[in-house]
Design a protein around this motif. Structure first.
Motif, PDB file in Angstrom:
ATOM      1  N   GLU A 221      38.600  18.258 -13.922  1.00  0.00           N
ATOM      2  CA  GLU A 221      38.101  17.278 -13.084  1.00  0.00           C
ATOM      3  C   GLU A 221      36.480  17.656 -13.271  1.00  0.00           C
ATOM      4  N   PRO A 222      35.658  16.325 -13.349  1.00  0.00           N
ATOM      5  CA  PRO A 222      34.498  16.257 -13.403  1.00  0.00           C
ATOM      6  C   PRO A 222      33.724  16.805 -12.051  1.00  0.00           C
ATOM      7  N   ALA A 223      32.410  17.387 -12.004  1.00  0.00           N
ATOM      8  CA  ALA A 223      31.527  17.209 -10.784  1.00  0.00           C
ATOM      9  C   ALA A 223      31.713  15.933 -10.268  1.00  0.00           C
ATOM     10  N   SER A 224      31.115  15.785  -8.816  1.00  0.00           N
ATOM     11  CA  SER A 224      30.810  14.815  -7.989  1.00  0.00           C
ATOM     12  C   SER A 224      29.633  14.079  -8.628  1.00  0.00           C
ATOM     13  N   PRO A 225      29.559  12.848  -8.532  1.00  0.00           N
ATOM     14  CA  PRO A 225      28.380  11.891  -8.864  1.00  0.00           C
ATOM     15  C   PRO A 225      27.178  12.413  -8.484  1.00  0.00           C
ATOM     16  N   GLU A 226      27.299  12.862  -7.205  1.00  0.00           N
ATOM     17  CA  GLU A 226      25.957  13.336  -6.514  1.00  0.00           C
ATOM     18  C   GLU A 226      25.518  14.681  -7.343  1.00  0.00           C
ATOM     19  N   VAL A 227      26.464  15.778  -7.587  1.00  0.00           N
ATOM     20  CA  VAL A 227      26.241  16.792  -8.420  1.00  0.00           C
ATOM     21  C   VAL A 227      25.487  16.459  -9.699  1.00  0.00           C
ATOM     22  N   GLN A 228      25.982  15.537 -10.241  1.00  0.00           N
ATOM     23  CA  GLN A 228      25.468  15.085 -11.716  1.00  0.00           C
ATOM     24  C   GLN A 228      24.390  14.299 -11.516  1.00  0.00           C
ATOM     25  N   LYS A 229      24.102  13.700 -10.488  1.00  0.00           N
ATOM     26  CA  LYS A 229      22.717  13.143 -10.487  1.00  0.00           C
ATOM     27  C   LYS A 229      21.647  13.998 -10.016  1.00  0.00           C
ATOM     28  N   ARG A 230      21.935  15.072  -9.277  1.00  0.00           N
ATOM     29  CA  ARG A 230      20.932  16.255  -8.805  1.00  0.00           C
ATOM     30  C   ARG A 230      20.640  16.944 -10.154  1.00  0.00           C
ATOM     31  N   MET A 231      21.582  17.155 -10.934  1.00  0.00           N
ATOM     32  CA  MET A 231      21.231  17.979 -12.203  1.00  0.00           C
ATOM     33  C   MET A 231      20.309  17.346 -13.148  1.00  0.00           C
ATOM     34  N   LEU A 232      20.647  15.665 -13.354  1.00  0.00           N
ATOM     35  CA  LEU A 232      19.735  14.960 -14.336  1.00  0.00           C
ATOM     36  C   LEU A 232      18.436  14.867 -13.683  1.00  0.00           C
ATOM     37  N   ALA A 233      18.080  14.603 -12.383  1.00  0.00           N
ATOM     38  CA  ALA A 233      17.021  14.609 -11.697  1.00  0.00           C
ATOM     39  C   ALA A 233      16.044  15.961 -11.775  1.00  0.00           C
ATOM     40  N   ILE A 234      16.701  17.100 -11.689  1.00  0.00           N
ATOM     41  CA  ILE A 234      15.953  18.334 -11.910  1.00  0.00           C
ATOM     42  C   ILE A 234      15.493  18.445 -13.489  1.00  0.00           C
ATOM     43  N   VAL A 235      16.381  18.090 -14.219  1.00  0.00           N
ATOM     44  CA  VAL A 235      15.980  18.204 -15.749  1.00  0.00           C
ATOM     45  C   VAL A 235      14.887  17.165 -16.015  1.00  0.00           C
ATOM     46  N   GLN A 236      15.179  16.139 -15.574  1.00  0.00           N
ATOM     47  CA  GLN A 236      14.035  14.906 -16.052  1.00  0.00           C
ATOM     48  C   GLN A 236      12.698  15.240 -15.326  1.00  0.00           C
ATOM     49  N   GLN A 237      12.527  16.264 -14.376  1.00  0.00           N
ATOM     50  CA  GLN A 237      11.151  16.767 -13.989  1.00  0.00           C
ATOM     51  C   GLN A 237      10.392  17.582 -15.048  1.00  0.00           C
ATOM     52  N   ASP A 238      11.238  18.170 -16.078  1.00  0.00           N
ATOM     53  CA  ASP A 238      10.387  19.095 -16.907  1.00  0.00           C
ATOM     54  C   ASP A 238       9.621  18.134 -17.877  1.00  0.00           C
ATOM     55  N   PRO A 239       8.262  18.594 -17.964  1.00  0.00           N
ATOM     56  CA  PRO A 239       7.405  17.819 -18.878  1.00  0.00           C
ATOM     57  C   PRO A 239       7.850  17.561 -20.282  1.00  0.00           C
ATOM     58  N   ALA A 240       8.633  18.420 -20.739  1.00  0.00           N
ATOM     59  CA  ALA A 240       8.903  18.584 -22.213  1.00  0.00           C
ATOM     60  C   ALA A 240      10.153  17.389 -22.542  1.00  0.00           C
ATOM     61  N   PRO A 254      36.422  25.926  -7.812  1.00  0.00           N
ATOM     62  CA  PRO A 254      35.775  25.294  -6.644  1.00  0.00           C
ATOM     63  C   PRO A 254      34.340  25.171  -6.728  1.00  0.00           C
ATOM     64  N   GLN A 255      33.677  26.537  -7.084  1.00  0.00           N
ATOM     65  CA  GLN A 255      32.428  26.672  -7.234  1.00  0.00           C
ATOM     66  C   GLN A 255      31.807  27.043  -8.585  1.00  0.00           C
ATOM     67  N   GLU A 256      32.446  26.840  -9.743  1.00  0.00           N
ATOM     68  CA  GLU A 256      32.152  27.328 -11.042  1.00  0.00           C
ATOM     69  C   GLU A 256      32.163  25.714 -11.846  1.00  0.00           C
ATOM     70  N   ILE A 257      31.119  25.160 -12.358  1.00  0.00           N
ATOM     71  CA  ILE A 257      31.105  24.072 -13.040  1.00  0.00           C
ATOM     72  C   ILE A 257      30.390  24.486 -14.414  1.00  0.00           C
ATOM     73  N   VAL A 258      31.142  24.008 -15.417  1.00  0.00           N
ATOM     74  CA  VAL A 258      30.666  23.875 -16.803  1.00  0.00           C
ATOM     75  C   VAL A 258      29.937  22.832 -17.043  1.00  0.00           C
ATOM     76  N   ALA A 259      28.712  22.681 -17.611  1.00  0.00           N
ATOM     77  CA  ALA A 259      27.965  21.559 -17.767  1.00  0.00           C
ATOM     78  C   ALA A 259      27.421  21.386 -19.102  1.00  0.00           C
ATOM     79  N   GLY A 260      27.469  19.988 -19.655  1.00  0.00           N
ATOM     80  CA  GLY A 260      26.865  19.845 -21.024  1.00  0.00           C
ATOM     81  C   GLY A 260      25.732  18.737 -20.952  1.00  0.00           C
ATOM     82  N   LEU A 261      24.401  19.234 -21.175  1.00  0.00           N
ATOM     83  CA  LEU A 261      23.476  18.379 -20.918  1.00  0.00           C
ATOM     84  C   LEU A 261      23.236  17.466 -22.177  1.00  0.00           C
ATOM     85  N   SER A 262      22.916  16.288 -22.257  1.00  0.00           N
ATOM     86  CA  SER A 262      22.226  15.236 -23.511  1.00  0.00           C
ATOM     87  C   SER A 262      21.030  15.160 -22.844  1.00  0.00           C
ATOM     88  N   ILE A 263      20.064  15.716 -23.902  1.00  0.00           N
ATOM     89  CA  ILE A 263      18.477  15.284 -23.420  1.00  0.00           C
ATOM     90  C   ILE A 263      17.827  15.148 -24.672  1.00  0.00           C
TER      91      ILE A 263
END
Length: 317
Positions: A221-240, A254-263
């Protein structure tokens, strides 16, 4: 497996209570011959074993990643939670149903019925104490969500499994009391067997619900939408980063998430600059979101990501 302190406390409380209750119920069933009391004894014994399996699953899930399991062993907890659901159905519900049918076909009056009432009262007290511990922990975790939403969105089956088992146990005690009392007042010992069948139905429904939830976690099962939004917000702040397109996640525990980011990175960046950006992102996510146990980054244009996202959504509909 950080964050399991409360879960273990809930399981230990249920384990101790169920073992004591099971022994008491079996003794009462032996002296009185009550079918419902025997079914309740089996139920409590199964719950005791289930608590041990959940603790074993948590222990196994805490092992670090290795060569054969590079993403870790977190899903062992989900596997053993599924086994617990099967045991509730096969042993708890199955034995109770079988015992009830036998007692209806060959009814025998319950002897020393007052012993059953005392045992049921004590069992309700002990089971209720365990239920309150599990309820308190579950309320702490669910926040503002509804009860059903909290169970469906939870990635830690250890707490809600104990809560549902204890809830089924309390309902079973009420059914057992009603069956034994009705059998005594109406002088119909068949009603004692009917109570066993009622207990079997309660356990069967509980097991099916728990198995359904455990299956979803086991498949992934995926992480919650809130967790995903927080991840994307952190990534978006990088100037590159020109744009953080999206993220694919899956819970390994329960406390282990594997994530694949598209940037989509800034066009002028050279390979070493992209590598430095990925390292910065990994470091910040590790600091602010330690539940992200594995991170994979894919450089990708926004258009390509949107095409893939639409294909996934189409397959879901």
């Amino acid at each position: 497996m950080a964050g399991h302190g409360g879960s273990k406390m809930v399981i230990y409380a249920a384990l101790a209570g169920n073992l004591a209750i099971a022994l008491t119920k079996f003794a009462a069933a032996f002296f009185t011959g009550s079918s419902a009391m025997l079914s309740e004894g089996v139920h409590s014994l199964v719950d005791t074993g289930n608590g041990g399996l959940l603790l074993y699953g948590m222990h196994r899930a805490a092992r670090p990643a290795d060569r054969t399991h590079p993403l870790g062993h977190g899903r062992e907890l989900y596997f053993w939670s599924f086994i617990v659901a099967l045991l509730v159905f096969a042993l708890g519900a199955g034995v109770s149903f079988y015992e009830g049918i036998l007692h209806i076909m060959a009814p025998e009056a319950v002897a020393n019925v007052k012993v059953n009432y005392v045992v049921l009262g004590l069992s309700f007290l002990f089971e209720g104490s365990s239920w309150l511990v599990a309820l308190k922990e579950f309320r702490r975790e669910k926040g503002k969500q509804s009860w059903l939403q909290a169970v469906q969105s939870s990635k830690d089956p250890s707490v809600y499994t104990v809560l549902f088992e204890d809830s089924a146990a309390l309902l079973g005690l009420i059914v057992a009391f009603a069956g034994i009392l009705a059998a005594e007042l109406l002088e119909m010992p068949e009603l004692d067997g009917a109570a066993s069948i009622g207990i079997a139905l309660i356990l069967g429904a509980t097991a099916i619900f728990l198995a359904r939830e455990s299956k979803g976690l086991l498949i992934g099962e995926p992480a919650s939408p809130e967790v995903q939004k927080r991840m994307l917000a952190i990534v978006q702040q990088d100037p590159a980063v020109q744009r953080a397109n999206g993220v694919l996640t899956v819970h390994m525990g329960p406390q282990e998430i594997v994530a694949g980011l598209s940037i989509e990175f800034e066009d002028h960046l050279a390979a070493p600059e992209i590598e430095a950006c990925v390292e910065r992102i990994e470091a910040r996510l590790k600091e602010e979101m330690p539940e992200i146990s594995r991170l994979f980054v894919k450089p990708q244009t926004t258009g390509t990501w949107e095409q893939r996202r639409k294909l996934i959504e189409a397959a879901s509909n």
